[in-house]
Design a protein around this motif. Structure first.
Motif, PDB file in Angstrom:
ATOM      1  N   GLU A  52      25.237 -21.925   1.011  1.00 59.93           N
ATOM      2  CA  GLU A  52      24.991 -21.133   2.214  1.00 59.93           C
ATOM      3  C   GLU A  52      23.496 -21.008   2.498  1.00 59.93           C
ATOM      4  O   GLU A  52      22.702 -20.607   1.640  1.00 59.93           O
ATOM      5  N   GLY A  53      23.109 -21.428   3.693  1.00 58.47           N
ATOM      6  CA  GLY A  53      21.731 -21.264   4.130  1.00 58.47           C
ATOM      7  C   GLY A  53      20.762 -22.308   3.641  1.00 58.47           C
ATOM      8  O   GLY A  53      19.578 -22.261   3.997  1.00 58.47           O
ATOM      9  N   THR A  63      13.134 -36.208  -0.348  1.00 58.10           N
ATOM     10  CA  THR A  63      14.115 -35.195  -0.725  1.00 58.10           C
ATOM     11  C   THR A  63      15.514 -35.765  -0.562  1.00 58.10           C
ATOM     12  O   THR A  63      15.811 -36.419   0.443  1.00 58.10           O
ATOM     13  N   ALA A  64      16.366 -35.554  -1.537  1.00 62.36           N
ATOM     14  CA  ALA A  64      17.767 -35.961  -1.463  1.00 62.36           C
ATOM     15  C   ALA A  64      18.611 -34.779  -1.015  1.00 62.36           C
ATOM     16  O   ALA A  64      18.372 -33.641  -1.435  1.00 62.36           O
ATOM     17  N   ILE A  65      19.595 -35.068  -0.163  1.00 63.66           N
ATOM     18  CA  ILE A  65      20.524 -34.032   0.300  1.00 63.66           C
ATOM     19  C   ILE A  65      21.938 -34.447  -0.073  1.00 63.66           C
ATOM     20  O   ILE A  65      22.399 -35.531   0.302  1.00 63.66           O
ATOM     21  N   SER A  66      22.620 -33.599  -0.828  1.00 66.35           N
ATOM     22  CA  SER A  66      23.994 -33.845  -1.228  1.00 66.35           C
ATOM     23  C   SER A  66      24.752 -32.524  -1.149  1.00 66.35           C
ATOM     24  O   SER A  66      24.143 -31.446  -1.176  1.00 66.35           O
ATOM     25  N   THR A  67      26.066 -32.600  -1.061  1.00 66.33           N
ATOM     26  CA  THR A  67      26.861 -31.390  -0.861  1.00 66.33           C
ATOM     27  C   THR A  67      26.681 -30.392  -1.994  1.00 66.33           C
ATOM     28  O   THR A  67      26.557 -29.181  -1.774  1.00 66.33           O
ATOM     29  N   GLY A 117      12.479 -33.814  -4.314  1.00 64.34           N
ATOM     30  CA  GLY A 117      13.095 -32.583  -3.847  1.00 64.34           C
ATOM     31  C   GLY A 117      14.593 -32.765  -3.724  1.00 64.34           C
ATOM     32  O   GLY A 117      15.092 -33.900  -3.663  1.00 64.34           O
ATOM     33  N   PHE A 118      15.322 -31.657  -3.683  1.00 65.30           N
ATOM     34  CA  PHE A 118      16.783 -31.740  -3.607  1.00 65.30           C
ATOM     35  C   PHE A 118      17.319 -30.548  -2.831  1.00 65.30           C
ATOM     36  O   PHE A 118      16.869 -29.412  -3.023  1.00 65.30           O
ATOM     37  N   ILE A 119      18.275 -30.826  -1.935  1.00 64.91           N
ATOM     38  CA  ILE A 119      18.948 -29.770  -1.178  1.00 64.91           C
ATOM     39  C   ILE A 119      20.454 -29.920  -1.386  1.00 64.91           C
ATOM     40  O   ILE A 119      21.011 -30.994  -1.137  1.00 64.91           O
TER      41      ILE A 119
END
Length: 337
Positions: free
Chosen positions: A221-222, A195-199, A214-216
């Protein structure tokens, strides 16, 4: 030998031609004629003296690809004309407890290429102080794409080995930049669920192209709380000051958060973020000589490449500017010939 380099003569200054005599070649040393040089944000930080340790004139650079120009009498396995790379570490003592156990990147006497002052790799030649830190480049990897592997690549690859990341693990990568885009590729090839997490979601398509399933979007928010307890391993590649308790919350019991980016503020956690589920926090640095060679072999076998923008030497300042402003996609490389 006269070396023609590109040096900053004061903090934040433009690079200017600079020459020095490299002196006699030592028994274990190797001179490499540089053809391609990657630009890391650390190079810009040193040119601008962000860490307060820079000495001028300063020749930065620590991601050099080129060909062997000359070797010392004790050098084994390298010959003139061979394509090689000199990365973030150009030598170590090979007799301390860390070196003899293969952890050359932890050697107290290691030769950090970028911290040499006026002997860095933004030059037509760079000298490695020990041939065991000069890495043959697999034929499958073009020189421009190989250069960033010698810092960014080994920095995100080595933690997978050190921390025992398995193909069965669910892993998150924080930041889709110079380090993160390589980490996604390595982990996807490793067999992990990534999973990649970026702003924001602006890099979602790129993240998926690099292997994320996956991506977040952490700025929503949340979003982080919704993913709590999801990952065995989280690799933070960013220099931002993150809400660390939220990122510890992403971990499963006994999960590990590994930080390879360098925030400018202390990293702090509530004890309750770590202790009840026996979670771990670790730092990560560039890989050992052995891990770097394993990384190059793995990248060649799995078609992993740094995505780069290339610039001629005449556009050195433009390339540095792209790195300063964080707009390079995803690494900047200067062609010296």
């Amino acid at each position: 030998m006269q070396v023609r380099a590109y040096a900053a003569h004061e903090a934040g200054a433009s690079l200017r031609p600079y020459e020095y005599d490299s002196g006699p070649l030592g028994a274990n040393e190797v001179d490499v004629r540089v053809t391609h040089g990657g630009i890391c944000h650390t190079d810009v930080s040193l040119i601008d003296d962000e860490f307060g340790v820079s000495r001028y004139p300063l020749v930065a650079g620590h991601e050099a690809i080129g060909v062997v120009h000359a070797v010392g009498d004790a050098v084994v396995g390298l010959s003139a004309g061979q394509r090689v790379g000199v990365g973030a570490i150009a030598g170590s003592c090979f007799h301390c407890e860390w070196c003899v156990s293969g952890r050359t990147n932890l050697c107290p006497a290691r030769d950090d290429t970028v911290l040499r002052g006026d002997r860095g790799a933004f030059a037509d030649h760079v000298r490695a102080s020990d041939w065991r830190h000069v890495h043959p480049i697999p034929d499958a990897i073009p020189s421009a794409q190989a250069a960033p592997l010698l810092c960014a690549g080994t920095t995100v690859f080595s933690p997978l080995l050190v921390n025992g990341v398995l193909p069965t693990h669910r892993v998150a990568v924080v930041g889709i930049g110079g380090l993160g885009h390589l980490a996604l590729q390595f982990l996807a090839a490793w067999g992990c669920d990534v999973t990649a997490i970026s702003t924001t979601a602006t890099k979602r398509a790129d993240a998926e192209r690099f292997g994320a399933t996956g991506f977040i979007a952490s700025g929503e928010e949340g979003a982080l709380r919704a993913a709590a307890g999801s990952f065995d391993f989280v690799l933070s590649t960013v220099s931002a000051n993150l809400p660390w308790d939220d990122y510890a919350g992403l971990l499963r019991p006994q999960g590990k958060l590994c930080v390879v980016g360098v925030p400018d503020q202390p990293i702090a956690f509530s004890p309750m973020s770590l202790v009840p589920a026996a979670k771990h926090v670790a730092g990560g640095i560039v890989g050992s000589a052995a891990h770097t060679r394993q990384m190059l072999d793995f990248a060649a076998r799995h078609d992993i490449r740094a995505e780069v923008e290339t610039f001629p030497v005449a556009e050195f300042e433009k390339a540095l500017g792209r790195v300063r402003e964080g707009s390079s996609r995803y690494r900047a490389v200067v062609e010296f010939e």
